[in-house]
Design a protein around this motif. Sequence first.
Motif: not given
Length: 387
Positions: A72, A75, A78
């Motif tokens: 997470r 993620e 990004d």
Amino acid sequence: MRVFITAGEASGDKLGAALIEGLRALVPDVTFEGIGGPRMSEAGLQSLFPMDEISIMGIGEILKEYRHLKARIRETADAVVAAQPDVLITIDLPEFSLRVARLVKAASDVRCVHYVAPTVWAWRPKRADKMAAHIDQVLAVLPFEPPYMQAAGMECDFVGHPVVMDPQASAAEAQAFRQAQGIQGPSALILPGSRRSEVARLLPIFADVARRLHDQRPEMRLIVPAGIQVVDTVQEAARNWPGDPIILDPRADVDGAQKRAAFRAADVAVAASGTVSLELAAAGTPMVIAYDMSWLSRQIIGRMLLVDTVTLVNLVSEDRSVPEFIGKDCDPVAITNAVLDVLDDPQSQNAAMELTMDRLGRGGPSPGERAARAVLDGIRRSADRKP
């Protein structure tokens, strides 16, 4: 203006919602993306994934969920780099937030702001130096924190503490609570914490205090507001306490009005260490603070602690009028005696509580507005420095 904002706990969700509203009032065309809970969603944020997935406390829990948490973090970083917002604002939850900021800085020049300074003034001061490598600005909720962050090379603004905006019960509401509960004499709040681990450790100690208070002041009523995560545990334990204790169930107090009335109505409180001391100060309720931890934590934290008190009212007011019993000093006899002393002299803490609330920003602009202005000022300063 484009803002990426993340929060991972209820307290951070509250701060984030206020900040979103503050920014929208100052920059009407601002857009938000990121991670948040119900309050931030109500303010207009569509969360990248459920906030609960990163709300992990304690070393054991972090290790257990490490692989998922790491995914997470990646993620989120990004998503920030892809969005290229004007600013990334991470709220508290340093295990998640600072790792995201580090990845974002490694891949971009996005400005990173962290809301809620780590307690480097209490222990592990080198955390500020590590933060400075990837955090541009810190928004502090305690007035003495900016110098610590600035010394490490970060911009830091004190923006006020959210407790100053919390609604408070009126004298009439407090009196109505006392009448409804049949309180004739003095009353004491018993607040053993909100997390399962601390409640499990503190409940036996606070139960002993409750029995001793009843023995010495049988006319005193005990009021036990239970946290939502520990309500069943607290209810089961407090049922066996003497003196017909009043146990407040948060599931039947959706808007918190009963808890607020109880805080205002009580004559004294014995509470676990934490931000509850500020909630009590806001309600004008004098207090005694008590906290214990595991033997290993006692040894580690005891050696690393840099301050002579951990009670926020004492720290903010630069006073030591709130008695505290921490670690090996968390003794039921001593706590009981202190509660009775405060009950007999409730005025001794009044000046410290008032000063604390004033220094935290009571009567001024809301923390959400102050935080929004600080973020915008930081963006402008950053733009001015660019060639």
